[in-house]
Design a protein around this motif. Structure first.
Motif, PDB file in Angstrom:
ATOM      1  N   SER A   1      91.645  61.939 -49.967  1.00 17.38           N
ATOM      2  CA  SER A   1      90.393  61.324 -50.423  1.00 17.38           C
ATOM      3  C   SER A   1      90.036  61.738 -51.850  1.00 17.38           C
ATOM      4  CB  SER A   1      89.261  61.675 -49.468  1.00 17.38           C
ATOM      5  OG  SER A   1      89.069  63.061 -49.465  1.00 17.38           O
ATOM      6  N   SER A   2      90.866  62.569 -52.471  1.00 19.24           N
ATOM      7  CA  SER A   2      90.627  62.911 -53.880  1.00 19.24           C
ATOM      8  C   SER A   2      91.513  62.102 -54.813  1.00 19.24           C
ATOM      9  CB  SER A   2      90.875  64.391 -54.133  1.00 19.24           C
ATOM     10  OG  SER A   2      90.040  65.163 -53.315  1.00 19.24           O
ATOM     11  N   TYR A   3      92.560  61.458 -54.272  1.00 20.21           N
ATOM     12  CA  TYR A   3      93.396  60.517 -55.020  1.00 20.21           C
ATOM     13  C   TYR A   3      94.104  61.136 -56.225  1.00 20.21           C
ATOM     14  CZ  TYR A   3      90.526  57.399 -52.187  1.00 20.21           C
ATOM     15  OH  TYR A   3      89.888  56.797 -51.148  1.00 20.21           O
TER      16      TYR A   3
ATOM     17  N   ARG B   1      84.645  51.013 -56.110  1.00 25.10           N
ATOM     18  CA  ARG B   1      83.867  50.649 -54.922  1.00 25.10           C
ATOM     19  C   ARG B   1      83.543  49.167 -54.827  1.00 25.10           C
ATOM     20  NH1 ARG B   1      82.716  55.647 -56.527  1.00 25.10           N
ATOM     21  NH2 ARG B   1      82.588  57.241 -54.907  1.00 25.10           N
TER      22      ARG B   1
ATOM     23  N   HIS C   1      88.556  52.483 -53.383  1.00 18.75           N
ATOM     24  CA  HIS C   1      89.973  52.659 -53.712  1.00 18.75           C
ATOM     25  C   HIS C   1      90.943  52.101 -52.665  1.00 18.75           C
ATOM     26  CE1 HIS C   1      88.772  54.747 -57.206  1.00 18.75           C
ATOM     27  NE2 HIS C   1      88.726  55.982 -56.760  1.00 18.75           N
TER      28      HIS C   1
ATOM     29  N   TYR D   1      94.203  63.191 -62.562  1.00 16.07           N
ATOM     30  CA  TYR D   1      93.211  64.137 -63.068  1.00 16.07           C
ATOM     31  C   TYR D   1      93.903  64.925 -64.169  1.00 16.07           C
ATOM     32  CZ  TYR D   1      90.413  63.802 -58.688  1.00 16.07           C
ATOM     33  OH  TYR D   1      89.669  63.393 -57.610  1.00 16.07           O
TER      34      TYR D   1
ATOM     35  N   LEU E   1      76.673  55.005 -55.826  1.00 13.14           N
ATOM     36  CA  LEU E   1      77.618  54.785 -56.923  1.00 13.14           C
ATOM     37  C   LEU E   1      78.043  53.328 -57.126  1.00 13.14           C
ATOM     38  CD1 LEU E   1      78.126  57.917 -55.842  1.00 13.14           C
ATOM     39  CD2 LEU E   1      79.735  57.880 -57.722  1.00 13.14           C
TER      40      LEU E   1
ATOM     41  N   ASP F   1      80.427  59.980 -63.181  1.00 14.80           N
ATOM     42  CA  ASP F   1      81.259  59.198 -62.258  1.00 14.80           C
ATOM     43  C   ASP F   1      80.839  57.749 -62.467  1.00 14.80           C
ATOM     44  OD1 ASP F   1      82.960  58.374 -60.274  1.00 14.80           O
ATOM     45  OD2 ASP F   1      82.132  59.671 -58.706  1.00 14.80           O
TER      46      ASP F   1
ATOM     47  N   TYR G   1      85.265  60.184 -64.635  1.00 17.17           N
ATOM     48  CA  TYR G   1      84.892  60.991 -63.467  1.00 17.17           C
ATOM     49  C   TYR G   1      85.144  62.453 -63.830  1.00 17.17           C
ATOM     50  CZ  TYR G   1      85.406  63.115 -58.808  1.00 17.17           C
ATOM     51  OH  TYR G   1      85.309  63.940 -57.710  1.00 17.17           O
TER      52      TYR G   1
ATOM     53  N   PHE H   1      83.471  66.196 -57.233  1.00 18.19           N
ATOM     54  CA  PHE H   1      83.684  66.441 -55.792  1.00 18.19           C
ATOM     55  C   PHE H   1      84.833  67.405 -55.520  1.00 18.19           C
ATOM     56  CE2 PHE H   1      81.913  61.995 -55.770  1.00 18.19           C
ATOM     57  CZ  PHE H   1      80.672  62.331 -55.241  1.00 18.19           C
TER      58      PHE H   1
ATOM     59  N   GLU I   1      89.875  56.422 -65.509  1.00 19.25           N
ATOM     60  CA  GLU I   1      90.498  55.350 -64.734  1.00 19.25           C
ATOM     61  C   GLU I   1      90.197  54.016 -65.400  1.00 19.25           C
ATOM     62  OE1 GLU I   1      88.948  56.039 -60.565  1.00 19.25           O
ATOM     63  OE2 GLU I   1      88.323  57.881 -61.530  1.00 19.25           O
TER      64      GLU I   1
END
Ligand code: GLA
Length: 357
Positions: A76-78, A89, A114, A187, A217, A257, A295, A299, A321
């Protein structure tokens, strides 16, 4: 204290698996100047990227793990992932296309994020071509997969060019009208993976406007000027200089973000420039996309361990991104993310590394 240990690339053994009946592997790219990258066809992830710092020391600037289990755990952090079918989103997980409503999986309550429950970051891609400096992978996303219409044939190519850039080219075709928004979710820490927060990195964004968000968001629909706000990166500023300001938008994002509306997006000039304060490594981003999600790793929680043994503490990496704006299918005024049957989707993003002069 200067760290003199040479960073290593992940080893093949952690990536040789069979997932969903398909073989996964690790692929290494090397250019003529000694820069190196590691990629896997599991989720078409960029695993690591070694580029020289101001003293010529190779530095891994892309956060990543030593094996597929690390990526599965941090799904979930991709980290480093190729994102699709729709990056970012979509409000409440639905949209209307050609008069029909489509429902998607809500994986980021109350929205879809995503690609849904099993996005392109979690599938095995077919490697169709690879050599020392480039790799091409393809994936067929079936009609109805994750709720999206149309059999979508997707192709992504990573090329490590001799000017120390990673060039990512995407292509897709569909047999039914659909929506698409592909991106890469690397990242970066330009001082090196696990070297501390990115708050002292400087950042410049060629964006006079951004798209403000609600508390989930999702863009409000407004295109707002950055002038006079903590979102003004039109002149280089450190990421941390205003991140803790009392600002409703920073509160909604728990930091940065947000989608920035790029002034120009013609690939010839950088839309974003970031510099590592310790390494002197400069990242320039080029894209033909209209937006960029900045971002700031809000998180990240310290629960995952990188290849070099360091953990993913909050804000020790940032993402840029390149994308169409979030929730575009529900905002007719935003540039369209529709891909029509018979058309070819094509987009390119370049992450280029150099050192500060
Ligand atoms: C995207 C989102 C963030 C967050 C990260 C992954 O960039 O915009 O809110 O979900 O992915 O943690």
């Amino acid at each position: 204290m200067t760290d003199t240990t040479q960073p290593t690339l992940p080893s093949k053994t952690g990536f040789e698996k069979t997932i969903d009946g398909k073989k996964t592997n690790l692929y290494l790219l090397k250019n003529k100047n000694g820069a190196e990258a590691a990629i896997t066809n599991y989720g078409a992830h960029l695993l690591a990227l070694l580029v020289p710092d101001k003293d010529g020391k190779l530095t891994d600037v892309v956060l990543g793990f030593s094996d597929i289990d690390g990526y599965k755990k941090a799904l979930s952090s991709y980290y480093g992932a190729t994102i699709g079918r729709y990056g970012n989103r979509i409000a409440k997980g639905h949209f209307v296309l050609d008069g029909r409503r489509y429902d998607l999986f809500i994986n980021n309550k109350p929205n879809t994020l995503h690609g849904g429950s099993k996005g392109f970051n979690d599938v095995v891609w077919d490697v169709t071509q690879s050599n020392d400096q480039s790799i091409t992978m393809t994936y067929l996303s079936k009609d109805g997969e994750e709720g999206y219409p149309g059999n979508l044939n997707v192709k992504v190519t990573y090329e490590l060019t001799n000017d120390n850039a990673i060039k990512i080219s995407y292509e897709a075709t569909t047999d039914k009208n659909t929506i698409i928004n592909l991106t890469n979710h690397s990242y970066f820490n330009l001082n090196g993976v696990g070297s501390g927060t990115i708050l002292d990195h400087t950042l410049q964004l060629k964006a006079a406007n951004y798209t403000p968000i609600d508390s989930t968001l999702i863009p409000t629909g407004e295109i707002a000027p950055v002038a006079g706000t903590p979102f003004d990166f039109t002149k280089a500023a450190t990421i941390g200089s205003r991140i803790n300001n009392t600002d409703a938008q920073l509160k909604n994002g728990k930091g940065y973000d947000h989608n920035f509306v790029l002034d120009k997006h013609d690939i010839s000039t950088p839309v974003a420039t970031a510099t590592g304060d310790e390494s002197g490594i400069v990242l320039e981003v080029f894209t033909d996309e209209p937006g960029i999600q900045f971002y700031s790793g809000n998180f990240m929680s310290g629960s995952n361990t990188f290849l070099n043994g360091k953990t993913d503490e909050q804000r020790t990496g940032f993402c840029l991104e390149t994308q169409h704006y979030p929730d575009s299918p529900n905002h007719p005024k935003f540039p369209s993310t529709e891909l029509k049957q018979g058309e070819t989707y094509k987009t390119v993003t370049i992450y280029k590394f150099s050192v500060k002069k």
